[in-house]
Design an enzyme around this catalytic site. Structure first.
Site, PDB file in Angstrom:
ATOM      1  CB  CYS A 130      -0.941  -0.003   1.196  1.00 60.26           C
ATOM      2  SG  CYS A 130      -1.939  -1.498   1.288  1.00 60.26           S
ATOM      3  CG  HIS A 149      -1.974   4.423   5.328  1.00 61.40           C
ATOM      4  ND1 HIS A 149      -1.844   4.278   3.965  1.00 61.40           N
ATOM      5  CD2 HIS A 149      -2.148   3.162   5.829  1.00 61.40           C
ATOM      6  CE1 HIS A 149      -1.927   2.985   3.651  1.00 61.40           C
ATOM      7  NE2 HIS A 149      -2.124   2.298   4.760  1.00 61.40           N
ATOM      8  CD  GLU A 158      -1.757   7.783   9.244  1.00 56.67           C
ATOM      9  OE1 GLU A 158      -1.276   8.564   8.398  1.00 56.67           O
ATOM     10  OE2 GLU A 158      -2.724   7.023   8.991  1.00 56.67           O
ATOM     11  CE  LYS A 205      -5.435   4.212   2.066  1.00 52.78           C
ATOM     12  NZ  LYS A 205      -4.493   5.305   2.394  1.00 52.78           N
ATOM     13  CG  HIS A 243      -6.490   0.782   1.225  1.00 53.43           C
ATOM     14  ND1 HIS A 243      -5.497   1.196   0.367  1.00 53.43           N
ATOM     15  CD2 HIS A 243      -5.837   0.307   2.327  1.00 53.43           C
ATOM     16  CE1 HIS A 243      -4.313   0.978   0.917  1.00 53.43           C
ATOM     17  NE2 HIS A 243      -4.504   0.449   2.104  1.00 53.43           N
ATOM     18  CG  PHE A 300      -0.255  -5.947   4.341  1.00 52.99           C
ATOM     19  CD1 PHE A 300      -0.810  -5.117   5.288  1.00 52.99           C
ATOM     20  CD2 PHE A 300      -1.049  -6.962   3.822  1.00 52.99           C
ATOM     21  CE1 PHE A 300      -2.118  -5.269   5.718  1.00 52.99           C
ATOM     22  CE2 PHE A 300      -2.359  -7.130   4.233  1.00 52.99           C
ATOM     23  CZ  PHE A 300      -2.905  -6.293   5.180  1.00 52.99           C
TER      24      PHE A 300
END
Length: 422
Positions: free
Chosen positions: A172, A312, A323, A344, A349, A408
Site C-alpha cells: 500500500c 494513510h 498512525e 480513503k 483503499h 503490509f
C-alpha cells in the site's frame, strides 16, 4: 524555513504539472476531486463476481470503464485491467501537463509506475482456462499481463519515454514510493521529467477472499457508502478499491519556461521500515514516525511548517490508532493545530495506487486551498483525537502538506508537498 530542498547534494526543484486518475469516484482526476470535495463515497456493492458466499460484498469498483479512448480493443484485451488503468491515467496526466515527448527529450523522460498486487484477475482467469482446457489454451499474454512492471513498461512504449524506467512494489506504499523515487531521479539529474504513480485492479474473487480471511475488510454490507470510516469508533475494517493515479513531475525551471500549470512542488520524501510484522503496524507507530521525520529532513523544514496531513487512515482499528500516535510523536502539540484527514473514507483503499491518488488529492488541496474531509465520522474514537476534518471539506490556507502511505510488510513512505506561488 528553507526555500529549496537542502537534504542531499542536488537542489533541482521538482513540481507536479499533470495529474491523471481512474477511481470509483470517476475516471478523471477532476471527477475524483469534485466527488471528494462534495464528501461523496465511491463504495458500492461488488458487481464483478458473485459475492453471495463472501463475508464482504462491497468495494470501490471502477464504474463505466472503457479503455478505448487510450487503447484499441485488441490491445486492451491483451492487458490486465491494472495496466489499462495505468496507461489511461498516464495519457491523461501527460495531456494535462502539456508535456510534449519527442526526439528532443525522449531520453530524459522516465517512468516509475508500480502495482501492489499486479495482474491477479489475469492469473485467476488463465488458471481456470488451464484447468478446464489444458495448458495449450493458456494465453501467450499471460506473463506480460500479470507482472507488476508492465504498467511502467507499456506507458514507456506508448508515450515514447526512454529515460529511467522502473516499477516499485511495496504493497500500500507503492504509489508514494514510485512518486518519491521519480522525484529523486529528477533531483539528482538522472531525468528532467518523470511519469509516476501506481495502479491496481484487485477486486477479484481471490483477492477479496484473501483479505476477508485476514479479517482486514469491513463487513458493513448493508451500508456500502458508510463502510469506510477512519477514526470512527464503529469502524470495522478497510474497503478495497481499484484504479490508478499518475502524476507528471518535472523541474520547476522547465515548467515555468513553458508556462505549465503547477499543482504543487514536491519538497520531501522519506521511507522507513517497521521491522515488526507481516501485516500489523508497529504498535506505537514508530516506523511511520521515522518516515515522516525523514521526509521533513529531506524537505529541510520543521514539523511546525506543515499545515495539513493526508493520513494513510485505512479505517482499521489498529492502523488508525498507530498512525495517530505517530503523528503526535512527530508533531507534538502542533498535531492538534492542523487538519489530519483520510480521503480513503471516500475513495476506499486503492492498495498500490492509494499513495499516488492521495498525492494527487494533496496537490490539489494545496492548489485550491481546501482540506478534504474524513466522511462517515459519527462517533470519533477517543484515541484518534486529532482534527480529522469530519464529514465536510474546509477552506484552509495550506502552504505545506504531508501525505502518508504504509504497506503490509512494514513499508512506510511519506511525501511532502508545497504550494507554488509564481
Amino acid at each position: 524555513m528553507s526555500e529549496t530542498n537542502t537534504y542531499g547534494t542536488d537542489s533541482r526543484r521538482v513540481v507536479i504539472t499533470g495529474v491523471g486518475a481512474v477511481s470509483a469516484l470517476g475516471n478523471t482526476a477532476s471527477s475524483l476531486w469534485d466527488a471528494c470535495l462534495a464528501g461523496r463515497s465511491g463504495v458500492s456493492h461488488i458487481t464483478k463476481f458473485d459475492t453471495s458466499n463472501y463475508t464482504t460484498r462491497i468495494a470501490g469498483e471502477i464504474k463505466d470503464w472503457t479503455a478505448e479512448p487510450y487503447l484499441d480493443k485488441k490491445e486492451a484485451r491483451r492487458m490486465d485491467k491494472y495496466i489499462q488503468y495505468a496507461v489511461a491515467s498516464a495519457y491523461m496526466a501527460v495531456k494535462d501537463s502539456g508535456l510534449v515527448i519527442d526526439d528532443s527529450n525522449t531520453d530524459r523522460v522516465g517512468v516509475v509506475i508500480g502495482s501492489g498486487i499486479g495482474g491477479l484477475s489475469t492469473i485467476e482467469e488463465q488458471h481456470k482456462v488451464m484447468l478446464e482446457k489444458g495448458p495449450g489454451r493458456v494465453s501467450p499474454f499471460l506473463i506480460p499481463g500479470i507482472i507488476s512492471d508492465m504498467g511502467a513498461g507499456l506507458v514507456s512504449i506508448m508515450l515514447g519515454a526512454r529515460g529511467p524506467n522502473s516499477c516499485i512494489v511495496t504493497a500500500c506504499a507503492t504509489g508514494a514510493n514510485c512518486i518519491g523515487d521519480a522525484y529523486e531521479l529528477i533531483r539528482r539529474g538522472a531525468a528532467d521529467a518523470m511519469i509516476a504513480g501506481g495502479a491496481e485492479a484487485s477486486i477479484t474473487p481471490l483477492a477479496v477472499a484473501g483479505f476477508s480471511q485476514a479479517r482486514a475488510l469491513s463487513q458493513r454490507n448493508d451500508d456500502p457508502e458508510g463502510a469506510s470510516r477512519p477514526y470512527d469508533i464503529d469502524r470495522d475494517g478497510f474497503v478495497m478499491a481499484e484504479g490508478s493515479g499518475i502524476v507528471v513531475l518535472e523541474t520547476l525551471e522547465a515548467a515555468t519556461a513553458r508556462g505549465a500549470k503547477i499543482y504543487a512542488e514536491v519538497i520531501g520524501y522519506g521511507m522507513a521500515a517497521d521491522a515488526y510484522h507481516i501485516t500489523s503496524p508497529e504498535p506505537n507507530g514508530q516506523g511511520a514516525a521515522r518516515a515522516m521525520r525523514a521526509a521533513l529532513k529531506s524537505a529541510g523544514i520543521n514539523a511546525e511548517d506543515v499545515d495539513y496531513v493526508n493520513a494513510h487512515g485505512t479505517s482499521t482499528e489498529v492502523g488508525d490508532k498507530c498512525e495517530t500516535k505517530a503523528v503526535k510523536s512527530v508533531f507534538g502539540e502542533h498535531a492538534y493545530k492542523i487538519p489530519v484527514s483520510s480521503t480513503k473514507s471516500m475513495t476506499g483503499h486503492l492498495i498500490g495506487a492509494a499513495g499516488s491518488v492521495e498525492c494527487i488529492l494533496t496537490a490539489m488541496m494545496l492548489h485550491e486551498g481546501v482540506a478534504l474531509p474524513t466522511i462517515n465520522m459519527r462517533n470519533a474514537d477517543p484515541e484518534c483525537d486529532l482534527d480529522c476534518v469530519p464529514n465536510y471539506a474546509r477552506k484552509v490556507d495550506l502552504q505545506i502538506a504531508m501525505s502518508n502511505s504504509f504497506g503490509f510488510g512494514g513499508h512506510n513512505a511519506t511525501l511532502v508537498l508545497k504550494k507554488v506561488i509564481l
